[in-house]
Design an enzyme around this catalytic site. Structure first.
Site, short mmCIF file in Angstrom:
data_model
loop_
_atom_site.label_atom_id
_atom_site.label_comp_id
_atom_site.label_asym_id
_atom_site.label_seq_id
_atom_site.Cartn_x
_atom_site.Cartn_y
_atom_site.Cartn_z
N CYS A 1 0.86 -1.19 0.00
CA CYS A 1 0.00 0.00 0.00
C CYS A 1 0.89 1.24 0.00
CB CYS A 1 -0.97 -0.02 1.19
SG CYS A 1 -0.24 -0.55 2.74
N SER A 2 1.00 1.94 1.12
CA SER A 2 1.82 3.15 1.11
C SER A 2 2.39 3.43 2.50
CB SER A 2 0.99 4.34 0.63
OG SER A 2 -0.14 4.48 1.46
FE FE Z 1 1.70 0.14 3.13
#
Ligand code: FE
Length: 203
Positions: free
Chosen positions: A110-111
């Site tokens: 994800c981030s």
């Molecule tokens: Fe992540």
């Protein structure tokens, strides 16, 4: 055109923005969030939390050998010592660049990002293209950021997660022997601490 007007408008905002807006309204409606909370958090991230915190860690690691050892041994403890421990840094791992080693950080899932020391992640960091290509062809991705590495330089890739996040400690640029901590910190960029760039020698 067959789409209705409402349909067109929904597409003016991207999906994450729409979801965030919907969540925010729901939390406000249910009384789980005070109306000024979101604004306050945004202000903190705009003015008090950002790459300047990571830059202080890096700059100190260049001038203080003992601190550097502590930072590399336990990034979170070093962040706490400097007063910048917070969101995304409860398990911070600092990795150091060297003439033959270049570190690059990604979150393939994800981030995940060490917010308290780097602020909010740049858009490209969250982009599926960066997340997959950093793994598949890191040297090409680095070259696109202007970082051309000699074949003899080993690229080490670090995949962030909800638990562990990374800080790249760039090499101290040449020509900076006269600079004090504050001036050194001003040289350290967010992108260098993610590992997509290296720091240029001081002018
Ligand atoms: Fe992540």
């Amino acid at each position: 055109m067959s789409g209705s007007q409402a349909h067109t408008h929904a597409h003016d905002l991207d999906e994450p923005a729409l979801r965030a807006r919907a969540l925010e309204s729901l939390l406000l409606e249910k009384g789980l969030l005070a109306s000024d909370t979101v604004e306050r958090i945004v202000r903190v991230y705009e003015h008090h939390v950002g790459p300047m915190n990571g830059a202080r860690l890096v700059a100190r690691s260049w001038v203080d050998r003992a601190f550097r050892a502590r930072l590399l041994a336990d990034g979170s403890a070093a962040a706490q010592e400097m007063g910048v421990l917070g969101l995304g840094t409860d398990r911070l791992v600092a990795v150091e660049n060297a003439p033959r080693v270049h570190n690059l950080v990604v979150c393939t899932l994800c981030s995940c990002y060490p917010w308290s020391i780097l602020g909010l992640p740049p858009t490209w960091y969250k982009d599926p293209a960066y997340r997959s290509r950093a793994v598949l062809e890191p040297r090409t991705v680095l070259a696109e950021f202007g970082t051309i590495l000699d074949e003899s330089v080993e690229v080490r890739l670090w995949d962030s997660s909800a638990e562990v996040r990374y800080l790249v400690v760039p090499e101290r640029p040449a020509g900076t022997a006269e600079l004090d901590g504050e001036a050194l910190a001003a040289l350290v960029t967010r992108d260098a601490m993610i590992g997509v760039t290296r720091l240029a020698a001081a002018a």
